[in-house]
Motif scaffolding. Structure first.
Motif, PDB file in Angstrom:
ATOM      1  N   THR A  57       4.776   8.444  -6.900  1.00 43.79           N
ATOM      2  CA  THR A  57       4.064   7.237  -6.494  1.00 43.79           C
ATOM      3  C   THR A  57       3.567   6.475  -7.716  1.00 43.79           C
ATOM      4  OG1 THR A  57       1.997   8.470  -6.255  1.00 43.79           O
ATOM      5  CG2 THR A  57       3.287   8.130  -4.264  1.00 43.79           C
ATOM      6  N   THR A  59       0.616   3.626  -8.658  1.00 40.48           N
ATOM      7  CA  THR A  59      -0.592   2.952  -8.191  1.00 40.48           C
ATOM      8  C   THR A  59      -0.943   1.853  -9.180  1.00 40.48           C
ATOM      9  OG1 THR A  59      -1.378   4.997  -7.178  1.00 40.48           O
ATOM     10  CG2 THR A  59      -3.003   3.251  -7.503  1.00 40.48           C
ATOM     11  N   SER A  65      -0.887  -7.580 -11.713  1.00 39.95           N
ATOM     12  CA  SER A  65       0.187  -7.008 -10.910  1.00 39.95           C
ATOM     13  C   SER A  65       1.237  -6.219 -11.688  1.00 39.95           C
ATOM     14  CB  SER A  65       0.871  -8.066 -10.038  1.00 39.95           C
ATOM     15  OG  SER A  65       1.617  -8.957 -10.826  1.00 39.95           O
ATOM     16  N   VAL A  73       3.664  -5.475  -6.464  1.00 43.65           N
ATOM     17  CA  VAL A  73       2.788  -4.436  -5.936  1.00 43.65           C
ATOM     18  C   VAL A  73       1.358  -4.853  -6.252  1.00 43.65           C
ATOM     19  CG1 VAL A  73       2.120  -2.007  -6.138  1.00 43.65           C
ATOM     20  CG2 VAL A  73       4.528  -2.666  -6.402  1.00 43.65           C
ATOM     21  N   ALA A  75      -2.930  -5.905  -4.803  1.00 38.78           N
ATOM     22  CA  ALA A  75      -3.756  -6.585  -3.808  1.00 38.78           C
ATOM     23  C   ALA A  75      -3.246  -7.975  -3.473  1.00 38.78           C
ATOM     24  CB  ALA A  75      -5.201  -6.656  -4.289  1.00 38.78           C
ATOM     25  N   SER A  79       2.521  -7.446   0.788  1.00 37.61           N
ATOM     26  CA  SER A  79       2.157  -6.274   1.593  1.00 37.61           C
ATOM     27  C   SER A  79       0.698  -5.868   1.400  1.00 37.61           C
ATOM     28  CB  SER A  79       3.050  -5.089   1.228  1.00 37.61           C
ATOM     29  OG  SER A  79       2.745  -4.647  -0.089  1.00 37.61           O
ATOM     30  N   GLY A  80       0.120  -6.248   0.261  1.00 39.20           N
ATOM     31  CA  GLY A  80      -1.249  -5.840  -0.051  1.00 39.20           C
ATOM     32  C   GLY A  80      -1.355  -4.405  -0.537  1.00 39.20           C
ATOM     33  N   GLU A  81      -0.233  -3.709  -0.616  1.00 42.73           N
ATOM     34  CA  GLU A  81      -0.241  -2.302  -1.032  1.00 42.73           C
ATOM     35  C   GLU A  81      -0.419  -2.169  -2.539  1.00 42.73           C
ATOM     36  OE1 GLU A  81      -0.088   0.513   0.867  1.00 42.73           O
ATOM     37  OE2 GLU A  81      -0.254  -0.819   2.575  1.00 42.73           O
ATOM     38  N   LYS A  82      -1.329  -1.298  -2.942  1.00 39.08           N
ATOM     39  CA  LYS A  82      -1.532  -1.012  -4.361  1.00 39.08           C
ATOM     40  C   LYS A  82      -0.796   0.264  -4.768  1.00 39.08           C
ATOM     41  CE  LYS A  82      -5.319  -2.186  -6.540  1.00 39.08           C
ATOM     42  NZ  LYS A  82      -4.941  -3.354  -7.303  1.00 39.08           N
ATOM     43  N   ARG A  83      -0.234   0.974  -3.796  1.00 42.12           N
ATOM     44  CA  ARG A  83       0.504   2.210  -4.074  1.00 42.12           C
ATOM     45  C   ARG A  83       1.868   2.134  -3.402  1.00 42.12           C
ATOM     46  NH1 ARG A  83      -2.197   7.807  -2.721  1.00 42.12           N
ATOM     47  NH2 ARG A  83      -3.449   7.113  -4.466  1.00 42.12           N
ATOM     48  N   VAL A  84       2.912   2.472  -4.176  1.00 41.22           N
ATOM     49  CA  VAL A  84       4.271   2.489  -3.636  1.00 41.22           C
ATOM     50  C   VAL A  84       4.985   3.747  -4.097  1.00 41.22           C
ATOM     51  CG1 VAL A  84       4.509  -0.026  -3.493  1.00 41.22           C
ATOM     52  CG2 VAL A  84       5.220   1.157  -5.577  1.00 41.22           C
ATOM     53  N   ARG A  85       5.980   4.130  -3.326  1.00 38.38           N
ATOM     54  CA  ARG A  85       6.821   5.259  -3.722  1.00 38.38           C
ATOM     55  C   ARG A  85       7.950   4.767  -4.605  1.00 38.38           C
ATOM     56  NH1 ARG A  85       7.965   9.541   0.842  1.00 38.38           N
ATOM     57  NH2 ARG A  85       9.098  10.406  -0.918  1.00 38.38           N
TER      58      ARG A  85
END
Length: 117
Positions: A57, A59, A65, A73, A75, A79-85
């Motif tokens: 992951t 973060t 960004s 990735v 805020a 998507s607003g996701e701060k964590r991705v795989r």
């Protein structure tokens, strides 16, 4: 299998990922230090959670960004996701979506990275 974070600039050596130990990338006191004013103190971390099956992951801790495989990735991302795989071969760029944009906006001192294994 061993996994590493590899930069696209020779000045930055490959850094092995250690299961359970976060790898930090940022402007100061990080495993990989990027000396540029638009890079956050800790811009992002990568965590190798498991090798089989592969679970890695990223973060985002930045104000400006991170882009993974050309997608923003954080805020302010769609998507607003701060964590991705991540997957083997994922490309990570700081602040811009491609190597060309990073070089144009930040110069050659800030690399893009790839997860290799």
């Amino acid at each position: 299998m061993a996994y590493v974070l590899a930069a696209d600039r020779a000045a930055f050596p490959e850094v092995p990922l250690v299961p359970g130990k976060p790898l930090t990338v940022g402007r100061k006191n990080c495993a990989i230090n990027l000396a540029h004013g638009k890079v956050s103190g800790t811009h992002f971390t990568i965590l190798l959670e498991s090798v089989d099956p592969l679970r890695v992951t990223l973060t985002d801790h930045s104000r400006n960004s991170v882009f993974v495989d050309g997608k923003k990735v954080g805020a302010d991302a769609e998507s607003g996701e701060k964590r991705v795989r991540l997957k083997a071969g994922s490309t990570i760029c700081v602040n811009w979506e491609s190597r060309e944009k990073v070089t144009d906006k930040m110069g050659d001192d800030v690399p893009c990275f790839q997860l290799r294994g």
